[in-house]
Design a protein around this motif. Structure first.
Motif, PDB file in Angstrom:
ATOM      1  N   ILE A  64       1.815  -2.342   5.047  1.00  0.00           N
ATOM      2  CA  ILE A  64       2.759  -1.938   4.001  1.00  0.00           C
ATOM      3  C   ILE A  64       2.487  -2.720   2.716  1.00  0.00           C
ATOM      4  CG2 ILE A  64       5.192  -1.989   3.325  1.00  0.00           C
ATOM      5  CD1 ILE A  64       5.849  -1.379   6.284  1.00  0.00           C
ATOM      6  N   ALA A  65       2.292  -4.025   2.823  1.00  0.00           N
ATOM      7  CA  ALA A  65       2.033  -4.844   1.642  1.00  0.00           C
ATOM      8  C   ALA A  65       0.728  -4.426   0.959  1.00  0.00           C
ATOM      9  CB  ALA A  65       1.981  -6.319   2.033  1.00  0.00           C
ATOM     10  N   PHE A  66      -0.317  -4.159   1.749  1.00  0.00           N
ATOM     11  CA  PHE A  66      -1.589  -3.713   1.187  1.00  0.00           C
ATOM     12  C   PHE A  66      -1.422  -2.390   0.459  1.00  0.00           C
ATOM     13  CE2 PHE A  66      -5.473  -1.171   1.554  1.00  0.00           C
ATOM     14  CZ  PHE A  66      -6.350  -1.971   0.830  1.00  0.00           C
ATOM     15  N   THR A  67      -0.720  -1.450   1.076  1.00  0.00           N
ATOM     16  CA  THR A  67      -0.518  -0.139   0.458  1.00  0.00           C
ATOM     17  C   THR A  67       0.267  -0.254  -0.841  1.00  0.00           C
ATOM     18  OG1 THR A  67      -0.532   0.895   2.639  1.00  0.00           O
ATOM     19  CG2 THR A  67       0.402   2.177   0.840  1.00  0.00           C
ATOM     20  N   LEU A  68       1.346  -1.021  -0.834  1.00  0.00           N
ATOM     21  CA  LEU A  68       2.143  -1.183  -2.052  1.00  0.00           C
ATOM     22  C   LEU A  68       1.346  -1.886  -3.147  1.00  0.00           C
ATOM     23  CD1 LEU A  68       5.614  -2.123  -0.555  1.00  0.00           C
ATOM     24  CD2 LEU A  68       4.952   0.038  -1.609  1.00  0.00           C
ATOM     25  N   SER A  69       0.541  -2.864  -2.785  1.00  0.00           N
ATOM     26  CA  SER A  69      -0.286  -3.555  -3.772  1.00  0.00           C
ATOM     27  C   SER A  69      -1.310  -2.606  -4.383  1.00  0.00           C
ATOM     28  CB  SER A  69      -1.011  -4.733  -3.129  1.00  0.00           C
ATOM     29  OG  SER A  69      -0.092  -5.653  -2.629  1.00  0.00           O
ATOM     30  N   TYR A  70      -1.939  -1.810  -3.544  1.00  0.00           N
ATOM     31  CA  TYR A  70      -2.948  -0.869  -4.025  1.00  0.00           C
ATOM     32  C   TYR A  70      -2.328   0.169  -4.956  1.00  0.00           C
ATOM     33  CZ  TYR A  70      -6.487   2.776  -4.086  1.00  0.00           C
ATOM     34  OH  TYR A  70      -7.386   3.717  -4.495  1.00  0.00           O
ATOM     35  N   SER A  72       0.437  -0.083  -6.696  1.00  0.00           N
ATOM     36  CA  SER A  72       0.865  -0.743  -7.937  1.00  0.00           C
ATOM     37  C   SER A  72      -0.328  -0.997  -8.855  1.00  0.00           C
ATOM     38  CB  SER A  72       1.557  -2.063  -7.626  1.00  0.00           C
ATOM     39  OG  SER A  72       2.694  -1.854  -6.856  1.00  0.00           O
ATOM     40  N   TRP A  73      -1.431  -1.433  -8.276  1.00  0.00           N
ATOM     41  CA  TRP A  73      -2.626  -1.690  -9.071  1.00  0.00           C
ATOM     42  C   TRP A  73      -3.145  -0.399  -9.698  1.00  0.00           C
ATOM     43  CZ3 TRP A  73      -7.858  -0.306  -8.073  1.00  0.00           C
ATOM     44  CH2 TRP A  73      -8.781  -0.903  -8.940  1.00  0.00           C
ATOM     45  N   ARG A  74      -3.171   0.685  -8.924  1.00  0.00           N
ATOM     46  CA  ARG A  74      -3.634   1.970  -9.461  1.00  0.00           C
ATOM     47  C   ARG A  74      -2.705   2.467 -10.566  1.00  0.00           C
ATOM     48  NH1 ARG A  74      -8.342   3.490  -9.495  1.00  0.00           N
ATOM     49  NH2 ARG A  74      -7.651   5.633  -9.562  1.00  0.00           N
ATOM     50  N   LYS A  75      -1.415   2.275 -10.400  1.00  0.00           N
ATOM     51  CA  LYS A  75      -0.455   2.683 -11.431  1.00  0.00           C
ATOM     52  C   LYS A  75      -0.682   1.871 -12.700  1.00  0.00           C
ATOM     53  CE  LYS A  75       4.429   3.260 -12.406  1.00  0.00           C
ATOM     54  NZ  LYS A  75       5.790   3.056 -11.950  1.00  0.00           N
ATOM     55  N   TYR A  76      -0.884   0.573 -12.554  1.00  0.00           N
ATOM     56  CA  TYR A  76      -1.129  -0.288 -13.706  1.00  0.00           C
ATOM     57  C   TYR A  76      -2.384   0.160 -14.446  1.00  0.00           C
ATOM     58  CZ  TYR A  76      -2.702  -4.390 -16.289  1.00  0.00           C
ATOM     59  OH  TYR A  76      -3.163  -5.229 -17.256  1.00  0.00           O
ATOM     60  N   LYS A  77      -3.463   0.410 -13.717  1.00  0.00           N
ATOM     61  CA  LYS A  77      -4.713   0.845 -14.335  1.00  0.00           C
ATOM     62  C   LYS A  77      -4.544   2.201 -15.008  1.00  0.00           C
ATOM     63  CE  LYS A  77      -7.719  -2.364 -13.607  1.00  0.00           C
ATOM     64  NZ  LYS A  77      -8.366  -3.046 -14.707  1.00  0.00           N
ATOM     65  N   GLY A  78      -3.803   3.121 -14.372  1.00  0.00           N
ATOM     66  CA  GLY A  78      -3.578   4.439 -14.958  1.00  0.00           C
ATOM     67  C   GLY A  78      -2.774   4.358 -16.239  1.00  0.00           C
ATOM     68  N   GLU A  79      -1.735   3.534 -16.264  1.00  0.00           N
ATOM     69  CA  GLU A  79      -0.931   3.371 -17.474  1.00  0.00           C
ATOM     70  C   GLU A  79      -1.739   2.694 -18.575  1.00  0.00           C
ATOM     71  OE1 GLU A  79       2.538   1.270 -16.282  1.00  0.00           O
ATOM     72  OE2 GLU A  79       3.485   3.054 -15.384  1.00  0.00           O
ATOM     73  N   GLU A  80      -2.577   1.744 -18.196  1.00  0.00           N
ATOM     74  CA  GLU A  80      -3.427   1.061 -19.168  1.00  0.00           C
ATOM     75  C   GLU A  80      -4.411   2.043 -19.802  1.00  0.00           C
ATOM     76  OE1 GLU A  80      -6.637  -1.900 -18.016  1.00  0.00           O
ATOM     77  OE2 GLU A  80      -4.959  -3.227 -18.536  1.00  0.00           O
ATOM     78  N   LYS A  81      -4.990   2.903 -18.984  1.00  0.00           N
ATOM     79  CA  LYS A  81      -5.944   3.890 -19.482  1.00  0.00           C
ATOM     80  C   LYS A  81      -5.216   4.923 -20.349  1.00  0.00           C
ATOM     81  CE  LYS A  81      -9.497   7.110 -17.976  1.00  0.00           C
ATOM     82  NZ  LYS A  81     -10.151   7.747 -16.829  1.00  0.00           N
ATOM     83  N   LYS A  82      -4.042   5.343 -19.942  1.00  0.00           N
ATOM     84  CA  LYS A  82      -3.274   6.315 -20.714  1.00  0.00           C
ATOM     85  C   LYS A  82      -2.899   5.758 -22.083  1.00  0.00           C
ATOM     86  CE  LYS A  82       0.922   9.103 -20.233  1.00  0.00           C
ATOM     87  NZ  LYS A  82       2.089   9.343 -19.364  1.00  0.00           N
TER      88      LYS A  82
END
Length: 88
Positions: A64-70, A72-82
């Motif tokens: 669960i922790a790995f999935t939530l971390s992944y 969150s990281w993908r969301k951060y990268k997507g918002e940064e790119k947007k």
């Protein structure tokens, strides 16, 4: 990107199958004993019976922790790119 996700899913499936096989192969049949139950002073501690439960908590919590971390990281990268694309 799709290849990475497929690889991660395959790895997760392999881990889960391994865990299931481990638990299936470690099932011990219970046999009736003819001896009287041991006295409370000589009875084994209950902590040793909780060890598989703790492992299960660690494995599930880790997944669960790995999935939530992944995610969150993908969301951060997507918002940064947007944000970077909108500023250009």
């Amino acid at each position: 990107m799709v290849k990475i996700v497929k690889t991660q899913i395959q790895l997760l499936v392999i881990i889960l199958v391994g865990i299931i096989i481990y638990f299936i192969t470690n099932i011990n049949p219970i046999e009736a004993a003819e001896q009287p139950p041991p006295e409370p002073a000589t009875a084994p501690k209950k902590d040793s019976e909780m060890i598989p439960f703790y492992w299960m908590i660690i494995i599930v919590g880790g997944c669960i922790a790995f999935t939530l971390s992944y995610v969150s990281w993908r969301k951060y990268k997507g918002e940064e790119k947007k944000e970077k694309d909108s500023n250009s």
